[in-house]
Write an enzyme that holds these catalytic residues in place. Structure first.
Site, PDB file in Angstrom:
ATOM      1  N   SER A  89     -10.007  -0.276   6.737  1.00 24.75           N
ATOM      2  CA  SER A  89      -9.380  -0.064   5.433  1.00 24.75           C
ATOM      3  C   SER A  89      -8.825  -1.305   4.759  1.00 24.75           C
ATOM      4  CB  SER A  89      -8.265   0.984   5.555  1.00 24.75           C
ATOM      5  OG  SER A  89      -8.813   2.258   5.785  1.00 24.75           O
ATOM      6  N   LYS A 144       0.837  -1.195   0.000  1.00 26.04           N
ATOM      7  CA  LYS A 144       0.000   0.000   0.000  1.00 26.04           C
ATOM      8  C   LYS A 144       0.877   1.251   0.000  1.00 26.04           C
ATOM      9  CE  LYS A 144      -3.970   1.886   2.569  1.00 26.04           C
ATOM     10  NZ  LYS A 144      -4.861   1.634   3.725  1.00 26.04           N
ATOM     11  N   SER A 173      -9.569   2.042   2.623  1.00 27.63           N
ATOM     12  CA  SER A 173      -8.584   2.773   1.851  1.00 27.63           C
ATOM     13  C   SER A 173      -7.591   1.880   1.105  1.00 27.63           C
ATOM     14  CB  SER A 173      -7.821   3.735   2.760  1.00 27.63           C
ATOM     15  OG  SER A 173      -7.056   3.067   3.737  1.00 27.63           O
TER      16      SER A 173
END
Length: 465
Positions: free
Chosen positions: A180, A82, A156
């Site tokens: 997330s 990420k 996210s």
């Protein structure tokens, strides 16, 4: 493996590592296949912010030359990281060009552990600005859901979930401050785990969102999630066992006042409850209590986390997206008014620890989402209120367990009438990560799910191992 697949893209991480360790293939060949898949498929999804094509091949060749190759848990496995987590040699984007940090001179601990286990970082995946939203987009691109590209992949860790669900990588790193990992895993029909507080090294943003944020793993199988989690924890990955008879609370109640799950979400929960009962577990309808006052404090913490991250990074308000700007300003007020207190988070943790004990509950199962993912559009240009309302309306179930610091796993639970995946969330008290994964593995064995979104990977048919 009986015969080599036509392409390694789409094969599970555990199978890839086994084949590389045995010498049935090389890390370089595996990574090249996945880079081809990314080249063919990511133009439809926008899952990646940056792809390390030449660097990843060089890294894979170095893995092939390692003297300890035969002992590497993730030998030759392509992984995605990420974009808010430092990877040496890349900028740490944090969800937008405006929030981007400098090129990292060293890996974050979780990236170092992945590479130490033989994984190859093929790129970094997209997220919303500062990781604040369960919808992934910015001015440059919107990340699309592989199941239906008119829908968001969530957030996210939206890029991570889309990449895994499309077979662009077999396993991806994510992090989870208020859902997330679990929210995009549910959106994209894959498995995602947020471990309990302190299981993995954190170091996310300014202060780990006041201790709410944890790193974790997304994959298509429970075995791969377990393998990845073990590597991130610095442990020898364990083989899962099906748990003995458990007492499981089944709860449809939403933590968000006025939000109710739709029919498809309720059906997914009902199907999961029946499956667990058929496996010999005791399932009982039982709702945790979600006090309104604690929900308000949780929202204040979300705002304040945005302020702390922006302040620590030296970001100016006018550099940020309108939705983020409003969030940061609210966070400054929340801190000034004393609405963000460690004592409140400790009280929340103790409340739910006591709830599990007093009711003799081993696991809580809830819907993972209340509705289908929102439409895929440029939410970063829309108002703060539109983003907040959409977020709470479709994804209310994850946040309480970040505040409490409890582990939680999302697993697929069938397909909705709208051709999107359904999913449920499994929650346990501190220290129950392996029990939750064992239960998830039992569900996978009894009712196997589609490992990738329909039609993916795109570039060629994958022969099953």
């Amino acid at each position: 493996m009986l015969r080599p697949p036509a392409t390694w893209a789409g094969v599970a991480a555990k199978e890839i590592a086994h084949a590389v360790r045995r010498g049935d293939t090389t890390a370089a060949e595996v990574v090249a296949d996945h880079l081809d898949s990314i080249h063919a498929g990511d133009r439809m999804l926008n899952a990646f912010r940056e792809v390390r094509a030449e660097a990843a091949i060089a890294e894979a060749r170095a893995v092939d030359d390692r003297p300890d190759l035969g002992k590497l848990a993730l030998a030759g496995v392509p992984v995605a990281v990420k974009e808010n987590t430092p990877v040496a040699g890349l900028p740490t984007w944090n969800g937008s060009a405006e929030a981007r940090a400098a090129v990292a001179d060293r890996d974050h601990d979780v990236v170092r552990r992945l590479r130490g286990a033989g994984a190859v970082v093929v790129g970094v995946t997209r997220m919303p600005e500062l990781g604040l939203w369960p919808i992934t987009d910015d001015a440059t691109a919107t990340t699309y859901n592989p199941w239906r590209t008119d829908r968001s992949a969530g957030g996210s860790s939206g890029g991570a979930a889309a990449a895994v669900a499309a077979g662009l990588v077999p396993i991806a790193h994510g992090n989870d401050g208020l859902g997330s990992i679990r929210i995009p895993a549910a959106c994209c029909g894959i498995v995602g785990i947020k471990p309990g507080r302190g299981v993995l090294p954190a170091g996310i943003g300014a202060n780990d969102w006041f201790g709410l944020a944890e790193h974790g793993i997304l994959a298509t199988t429970v075995a791969d999630v377990t393998l990845g989690l073990g590597v991130l924890a610095g442990c020898v990955p364990q083989e899962l066992e099906s748990p003995a008879r458990l007492r499981i609370a089944v709860s449809v109640r939403s933590p968000a006042l006025g939000v109710r799950p739709d029919r498809a979400a309720r059906r997914g929960l009902d199907d999961a409850a029946r499956l667990l009962s058929s496996a010999g577990h005791e399932t009982v309808p039982l709702d945790p209590h979600y006090p309104l006052s604690q929900s308000v404090r949780g929202l204040a913490t979300w705002f304040a986390a945005a302020y702390n991250d922006a302040d620590a990074a030296g970001l100016e308000l006018d550099e940020l997206q309108p939705r983020t700007r409003r969030h940061v300003m609210l966070g400054a007020n929340a801190i000034r008014l004393g609405l963000v207190r460690g004592a409140d988070r400790a009280e929340w943790r103790e409340r739910y620890r006591t709830w599990f004990i007093d009711n003799h509950i081993d696991v809580l199962v809830t819907p993972a989402l209340a509705t289908a993912p929102p439409p895929a559009r440029t939410w970063s240009n829309r108002s703060w209120s539109a983003n907040v309302l959409a977020s709470i309306r479709y994804a209310p179930y994850a946040a309480p367990w970040n505040v409490a610091g409890f582990p939680a796993v999302v697993v697929p639970a069938g397909v909705r009438a709208d051709r999107l995946p359904a999913a449920v969330q499994l929650v346990g008290p501190p220290g129950t990560e392996l029990m939750l994964l064992g239960l998830a593995g039992q569900m996978e064995q009894l009712a196997p799910w589609r490992r990738h979104a329909p039609g993916w990977p795109k570039h060629t048919e994958v022969a099953e191992p």
